[in-house]
Design a protein around this motif. Sequence first.
Motif, PDB file in Angstrom:
ATOM      1  N   UNK A 186       0.849  -1.177   0.000  1.00 54.03           N
ATOM      2  CA  UNK A 186       0.000   0.000   0.000  1.00 54.03           C
ATOM      3  C   UNK A 186       0.887   1.230   0.000  1.00 54.03           C
ATOM      4  N   UNK A 187       0.600   2.157  -0.896  1.00 54.74           N
ATOM      5  CA  UNK A 187       1.300   3.441  -0.922  1.00 54.74           C
ATOM      6  C   UNK A 187       0.511   4.416  -0.060  1.00 54.74           C
ATOM      7  N   UNK A 188       1.210   5.097   0.843  1.00 55.34           N
ATOM      8  CA  UNK A 188       0.582   6.139   1.657  1.00 55.34           C
ATOM      9  C   UNK A 188       1.339   7.437   1.398  1.00 55.34           C
ATOM     10  N   UNK A 189       0.663   8.556   1.623  1.00 60.01           N
ATOM     11  CA  UNK A 189       1.343   9.842   1.514  1.00 60.01           C
ATOM     12  C   UNK A 189       2.408   9.891   2.599  1.00 60.01           C
ATOM     13  N   UNK A 190       3.598  10.417   2.299  1.00 59.80           N
ATOM     14  CA  UNK A 190       4.718  10.334   3.238  1.00 59.80           C
ATOM     15  C   UNK A 190       4.565  11.172   4.500  1.00 59.80           C
ATOM     16  N   UNK A 191       3.739  12.205   4.467  1.00 61.00           N
ATOM     17  CA  UNK A 191       3.559  13.076   5.619  1.00 61.00           C
ATOM     18  C   UNK A 191       2.322  12.646   6.400  1.00 61.00           C
ATOM     19  N   UNK A 192       2.412  12.497   7.728  1.00 64.06           N
ATOM     20  CA  UNK A 192       1.217  12.156   8.507  1.00 64.06           C
ATOM     21  C   UNK A 192       0.090  13.158   8.259  1.00 64.06           C
ATOM     22  N   UNK A 193      -1.142  12.666   8.320  1.00 60.43           N
ATOM     23  CA  UNK A 193      -2.311  13.495   8.026  1.00 60.43           C
ATOM     24  C   UNK A 193      -3.396  13.195   9.062  1.00 60.43           C
ATOM     25  N   UNK A 194      -3.949  14.212   9.728  1.00 58.44           N
ATOM     26  CA  UNK A 194      -4.940  13.968  10.777  1.00 58.44           C
ATOM     27  C   UNK A 194      -6.237  13.338  10.280  1.00 58.44           C
ATOM     28  N   UNK A 195      -6.544  13.473   8.994  1.00 55.71           N
ATOM     29  CA  UNK A 195      -7.777  12.887   8.457  1.00 55.71           C
ATOM     30  C   UNK A 195      -7.539  11.524   7.814  1.00 55.71           C
ATOM     31  N   UNK A 196      -6.318  11.006   7.905  1.00 54.52           N
ATOM     32  CA  UNK A 196      -6.007   9.709   7.322  1.00 54.52           C
ATOM     33  C   UNK A 196      -6.708   8.583   8.079  1.00 54.52           C
ATOM     34  N   UNK A 197      -6.675   7.390   7.505  1.00 51.88           N
ATOM     35  CA  UNK A 197      -7.285   6.225   8.154  1.00 51.88           C
ATOM     36  C   UNK A 197      -6.338   5.030   8.199  1.00 51.88           C
ATOM     37  N   UNK A 198      -5.046   5.294   7.963  1.00 50.73           N
ATOM     38  CA  UNK A 198      -4.062   4.227   7.918  1.00 50.73           C
ATOM     39  C   UNK A 198      -2.965   4.482   8.948  1.00 50.73           C
ATOM     40  N   UNK A 199      -2.779   3.531   9.857  1.00 49.92           N
ATOM     41  CA  UNK A 199      -1.721   3.624  10.861  1.00 49.92           C
ATOM     42  C   UNK A 199      -0.440   3.072  10.250  1.00 49.92           C
ATOM     43  N   UNK A 200       0.660   3.824  10.376  1.00 48.06           N
ATOM     44  CA  UNK A 200       1.935   3.427   9.787  1.00 48.06           C
ATOM     45  C   UNK A 200       3.002   3.412  10.880  1.00 48.06           C
ATOM     46  N   UNK A 201       3.845   2.383  10.826  1.00 45.65           N
ATOM     47  CA  UNK A 201       4.964   2.275  11.762  1.00 45.65           C
ATOM     48  C   UNK A 201       6.034   1.402  11.135  1.00 45.65           C
ATOM     49  N   UNK A 202       7.173   1.312  11.798  1.00 45.24           N
ATOM     50  CA  UNK A 202       8.223   0.396  11.374  1.00 45.24           C
ATOM     51  C   UNK A 202       8.184  -0.820  12.286  1.00 45.24           C
ATOM     52  N   UNK A 203       8.359  -1.995  11.704  1.00 46.90           N
ATOM     53  CA  UNK A 203       8.345  -3.206  12.521  1.00 46.90           C
ATOM     54  C   UNK A 203       9.755  -3.515  13.024  1.00 46.90           C
ATOM     55  N   UNK A 204       9.937  -4.665  13.629  1.00 43.91           N
ATOM     56  CA  UNK A 204      11.223  -5.043  14.203  1.00 43.91           C
ATOM     57  C   UNK A 204      12.342  -5.196  13.195  1.00 43.91           C
ATOM     58  N   UNK A 205      11.985  -5.379  11.918  1.00 45.44           N
ATOM     59  CA  UNK A 205      13.006  -5.490  10.873  1.00 45.44           C
ATOM     60  C   UNK A 205      13.206  -4.164  10.149  1.00 45.44           C
ATOM     61  N   UNK A 206      12.645  -3.099  10.679  1.00 45.96           N
ATOM     62  CA  UNK A 206      12.662  -1.728  10.144  1.00 45.96           C
ATOM     63  C   UNK A 206      11.887  -1.576   8.836  1.00 45.96           C
TER      64      UNK A 206
END
Length: 107
Positions: A32-52
């Motif tokens: 999934x491609x997400x916009x690179x800048x966090x957005x308050x109206x977004x609906x997708x949680x993004x993080x890095x996992x243990x393998x980065x």
Amino acid sequence: MNNGPGICPDCRRRVLWTRTLPGATTPGGKRLAVDPTPHPEGNTAVRRDGTTAWVSRRVTEQQPLMGYERLHMPHPATCPNQQEQLPLQLPQNVVRLDRRRTPRGRS
């Protein structure tokens, strides 16, 4: 296309490529491609996992945003070229016939 920063092939804007996590209604492992800048109206949680690697999931009432995640907008929702191509949401098990029909010559 690698995981992490990249370019949208449709509009050539910067995106962040993520791998989706399994959720209540979605299978995991899709890209999934997400916009690179966090957005308050977004609906997708993004993080890095243990393998980065960058991972994403849909935020729901049952699975709210966690403190270590950032809320992003899915890129298909903001991509000007994909907006024109978004298909009509049909119920499950309904097939769009217009995609299967071939044009007939008129005489």
